[in-house]
Write a protein that holds these residues in place. Structure first.
Motif, PDB file in Angstrom:
ATOM      1  N   LYS A  93       0.645  -1.250  -0.066  1.00 54.19           N
ATOM      2  CA  LYS A  93      -0.126  -0.176   0.011  1.00 54.19           C
ATOM      3  C   LYS A  93       0.624   1.181   0.016  1.00 54.19           C
ATOM      4  CE  LYS A  93      -3.732  -1.718   1.930  1.00 54.19           C
ATOM      5  NZ  LYS A  93      -5.098  -2.129   3.425  1.00 54.19           N
ATOM      6  N   SER A  94       2.184   1.290   0.702  1.00 49.84           N
ATOM      7  CA  SER A  94       2.617   2.137   0.662  1.00 49.84           C
ATOM      8  C   SER A  94       3.569   2.914  -0.967  1.00 49.84           C
ATOM      9  CB  SER A  94       4.216   2.059   1.284  1.00 49.84           C
ATOM     10  OG  SER A  94       3.557   1.930   2.568  1.00 49.84           O
ATOM     11  N   PHE A  95       2.961   1.536  -1.470  1.00 49.51           N
ATOM     12  CA  PHE A  95       3.812   1.892  -2.737  1.00 49.51           C
ATOM     13  C   PHE A  95       3.184   1.296  -4.002  1.00 49.51           C
ATOM     14  CE2 PHE A  95       7.450   1.058  -0.498  1.00 49.51           C
ATOM     15  CZ  PHE A  95       8.387   1.673  -0.899  1.00 49.51           C
ATOM     16  N   ALA A  96       1.842   2.210  -4.333  1.00 58.27           N
ATOM     17  CA  ALA A  96       0.942   1.430  -4.431  1.00 58.27           C
ATOM     18  C   ALA A  96       0.982   2.478  -6.366  1.00 58.27           C
ATOM     19  CB  ALA A  96      -0.514   1.961  -4.036  1.00 58.27           C
ATOM     20  N   HIS A  97       1.641   3.096  -6.368  1.00 55.76           N
ATOM     21  CA  HIS A  97       2.510   3.332  -7.843  1.00 55.76           C
ATOM     22  C   HIS A  97       3.564   2.797  -8.643  1.00 55.76           C
ATOM     23  CE1 HIS A  97       6.112   4.234  -5.421  1.00 55.76           C
ATOM     24  NE2 HIS A  97       6.767   4.362  -6.323  1.00 55.76           N
ATOM     25  N   LEU A  98       4.286   1.827  -7.846  1.00 54.82           N
ATOM     26  CA  LEU A  98       4.661   0.390  -7.969  1.00 54.82           C
ATOM     27  C   LEU A  98       4.884  -0.509  -8.559  1.00 54.82           C
ATOM     28  CD1 LEU A  98       7.703   0.136  -8.625  1.00 54.82           C
ATOM     29  CD2 LEU A  98       7.987  -1.029  -6.347  1.00 54.82           C
TER      30      LEU A  98
END
Length: 213
Positions: A93-98
């Motif tokens: 969730k902290s790297f949803a852009h990845l």
């Protein structure tokens, strides 16, 4: 360390990862999320900090290289959903852009809906991205693609002046295929036989170093 492989520049990180700058792709193998929890469930006292440490290293790599894609060449998970997987869910969730891509390995037994919930694109066998084929275990036949795999958890022995032996995880590059080191620290090492022309890059506590075959 930056190396040339089939005309492509690959950065070998001492955190057991490859960064393919031309594709903005961070490549790892054998993360084995859930392995420590699996062992604890079986009554083997393995600290849960192992999974957290691996994810902290992965966080540092994402911060360092700022990739668009994280590619895992198999065994991202270790069997089924457990408490370690839930920790990864918070990380995701902290790297949803990845974009996260998984080539399934022999331990990746999550359900399709689990991968969907985690935002992971799954390839059953391989991913072709010329000049490379990304696959969990090296194929038996050779073609125009250079294979990059995991699964083996490769290691190399370095001999000291006093005849002591030190074993380190390593990157292996042969004529037709490469093998990534296991990303998780909670794995064993297999020392590979070598032949002339093979390249080994040992991951020492200080840096990645070249070992001649």
């Amino acid at each position: 360390m930056t190396i040339d492989c089939k005309g492509e520049q690959l950065i070998l990180s001492s955190d057991r990862a490859i960064y393919w700058q031309a594709k903005k792709m961070l490549i790892i193998s054998d993360l084995h999320i859930g392995k420590s929890a699996h062992f604890r469930k079986s009554g083997i006292p393995v600290p849960d900090s192992i999974n957290l440490t691996d994810l902290q290293r992965l966080t540092a790599l994402v911060a360092e290289f700022n990739p668009e894609t994280l590619l895992v060449t198999g065994d991202m998970f270790h069997n089924n959903i457990n408490s370690d997987t839930n920790t990864f869910m918070h990380w995701r969730k902290s790297f949803a852009h990845l974009k996260v891509v998984l080539i399934k390995g022999n331990h990746d037994n999550l359900k399709n809906e689990d991968y969907d919930a985690l935002g992971i694109d799954v390839y059953q066998k391989e991913l072709l991205a010329a000049p490379f084929r990304f696959i969990h275990d090296k194929p038996s036949e050779v073609d125009e693609y250079y294979n990059i795999s995991g699964h083996i958890h490769p290691g190399v022995i370095i001999y000291g002046k006093a005849k002591q032996q030190l074993k380190f995880p390593c990157f292996y590059f042969g004529s037709d295929y490469a093998i990534l080191p296991a990303f998780s620290v909670f794995t064993g090492l297999k020392v590979l036989d070598s032949k002339q022309g093979d390249r080994f890059y040992a991951i020492t506590p200080a840096k990645v170093i070249t070992i001649k075959a």
